[in-house]
Motif scaffolding. Sequence first.
Motif, PDB file in Angstrom:
ATOM      1  N   TYR A   1    -118.972 -54.483  73.635  1.00 50.40           N
ATOM      2  CA  TYR A   1    -120.394 -54.673  73.400  1.00 50.40           C
ATOM      3  C   TYR A   1    -120.857 -54.656  74.570  1.00 50.40           C
ATOM      4  O   TYR A   1    -122.240 -53.746  75.007  1.00 50.40           O
ATOM      5  CB  TYR A   1    -120.983 -56.276  72.717  1.00 50.40           C
TER       6      TYR A   1
ATOM      7  N   LEU B   1    -124.581 -46.961  77.836  1.00 54.09           N
ATOM      8  CA  LEU B   1    -126.031 -46.085  77.255  1.00 54.09           C
ATOM      9  C   LEU B   1    -127.475 -46.699  77.246  1.00 54.09           C
ATOM     10  O   LEU B   1    -128.128 -46.234  77.371  1.00 54.09           O
ATOM     11  CB  LEU B   1    -126.163 -47.148  75.347  1.00 54.09           C
TER      12      LEU B   1
ATOM     13  N   SER C   1    -129.603 -43.949  79.502  1.00 56.15           N
ATOM     14  CA  SER C   1    -131.287 -43.883  78.439  1.00 56.15           C
ATOM     15  C   SER C   1    -132.459 -44.405  80.263  1.00 56.15           C
ATOM     16  O   SER C   1    -133.529 -42.607  80.375  1.00 56.15           O
ATOM     17  CB  SER C   1    -131.687 -45.915  78.079  1.00 56.15           C
TER      18      SER C   1
ATOM     19  N   ALA D   1    -132.022 -42.083  71.612  1.00 60.01           N
ATOM     20  CA  ALA D   1    -130.648 -41.965  70.850  1.00 60.01           C
ATOM     21  C   ALA D   1    -130.289 -43.499  71.948  1.00 60.01           C
ATOM     22  O   ALA D   1    -129.697 -44.188  70.606  1.00 60.01           O
ATOM     23  CB  ALA D   1    -130.206 -41.031  71.100  1.00 60.01           C
ATOM     24  N   ALA D   2    -129.792 -43.420  72.842  1.00 61.91           N
ATOM     25  CA  ALA D   2    -129.300 -44.027  73.681  1.00 61.91           C
ATOM     26  C   ALA D   2    -129.532 -45.844  73.379  1.00 61.91           C
ATOM     27  O   ALA D   2    -128.915 -46.312  73.933  1.00 61.91           O
ATOM     28  CB  ALA D   2    -129.136 -43.408  75.386  1.00 61.91           C
TER      29      ALA D   2
ATOM     30  N   LEU E   1    -131.558 -47.079  71.385  1.00 59.34           N
ATOM     31  CA  LEU E   1    -131.479 -47.317  70.227  1.00 59.34           C
ATOM     32  C   LEU E   1    -130.521 -48.220  69.991  1.00 59.34           C
ATOM     33  O   LEU E   1    -129.868 -49.282  69.674  1.00 59.34           O
ATOM     34  CB  LEU E   1    -131.297 -46.240  69.158  1.00 59.34           C
ATOM     35  N   SER E   2    -128.757 -46.983  70.462  1.00 65.42           N
ATOM     36  CA  SER E   2    -127.688 -47.966  70.324  1.00 65.42           C
ATOM     37  C   SER E   2    -127.779 -49.368  71.117  1.00 65.42           C
ATOM     38  O   SER E   2    -126.600 -49.581  71.019  1.00 65.42           O
ATOM     39  CB  SER E   2    -126.938 -46.564  70.909  1.00 65.42           C
TER      40      SER E   2
ATOM     41  N   VAL F   1    -128.304 -52.191  69.982  1.00 67.00           N
ATOM     42  CA  VAL F   1    -127.392 -52.508  68.942  1.00 67.00           C
ATOM     43  C   VAL F   1    -126.221 -53.153  69.398  1.00 67.00           C
ATOM     44  O   VAL F   1    -126.354 -54.678  68.640  1.00 67.00           O
ATOM     45  CB  VAL F   1    -127.417 -51.738  68.215  1.00 67.00           C
ATOM     46  N   ALA F   2    -125.434 -52.776  70.597  1.00 61.26           N
ATOM     47  CA  ALA F   2    -124.634 -53.676  71.980  1.00 61.26           C
ATOM     48  C   ALA F   2    -125.302 -54.037  71.907  1.00 61.26           C
ATOM     49  O   ALA F   2    -124.388 -55.405  72.062  1.00 61.26           O
ATOM     50  CB  ALA F   2    -123.836 -52.066  72.098  1.00 61.26           C
TER      51      ALA F   2
END
Length: 329
Positions: free
Chosen positions: A106, A113, A117, A186-187, A189-190, A193-194
């Motif tokens: 994770y 990511l 970003s 997009a990076a 947001l991902s 989550v991670a």
Amino acid sequence: MPGQTPEPSAGPQSVSPPEPLPESPPEPTPSGIRSGVLLRLVSAGLFVVMSLFVRLATVEAPIGQIVFYRSAFALPPIVAYLMWRRQFPSALKTRQPVGHLKRNLYGGAAMVLSFISLAYLPLALATALGFLAPLFAVPAAMLFLRERPGAVAIGAALTGFAGVVLMLAPAFEGPTLDRNTIIGVAAGLSMAVATAAGRVEIKTLTATEAPGTIAFYFALLCALGGLASLPFGWSTPTAHSLAFLVGAGVTGGLAHITMTEAMARAPVSTQAPFDYTAMLWALILDAAIFGLFPSPASLAGAFVIAASALVVPLAGRFTTRSEALRPAR
């Protein structure tokens, strides 16, 4: 209570003792919560400085090379910390190797990511996207750690998220979005989550693992992962770029230590609102280093973020005073 020896049963017959119940994590004390919050504030500031170094390094270095430097140069302060705590090398023994692998999966994904970003977005905007992680961390802590945050913690996290939305609004003005913004968002947001998943795994690990152990294996495994990208091409860093890469590693190591220590002292859901204070540092650094000044909406969002971070300690102080003034029955 878990961990206590059961009282012998009455009667002549011998009864086999019941299976021991799994130990529950100790309840956090008020002083532990205060120290955890303070460490989280320090960690938030250090992570912003690390992000600044990463953003400056992306001008010349590829992401895999930055991951290697960020992780490899985080190891010396982590080892020094373990030696200061007199836990080296004994702390390198682990009881949860699978947990460390999950945490690194994770955390490593979140790191890559995050760097993507930062490469495509201004520092403040990339930092703002990272603030979705505390919002995700509150329900994740409720589901997987069985934490029961009060209405104050949940409300503060939601209020801080509203501030993030205010700060993000100017980036989406106009008829179209440019390609860099789409990739960066997009990076980000991902990454959020991670990051939330990684924080839950860290909290689980702190039940048996020392904070320095968690930090050491994260830095070591991520350094090996970054080194694996060497065949895909690394740049030869200039003196300035090398300073940025090393600075990212040192500040990242210190940030990770303080974050992990904070996780061991206070509930994840209580710490969540304090992540938002990093936005204030990101705004200052964007203006000072890159000449990027926030819009009125961004300033309003920063004010909301700062206010949400102050809600929890003020509410806790009010509750303590109310209990102290309550007459005994």
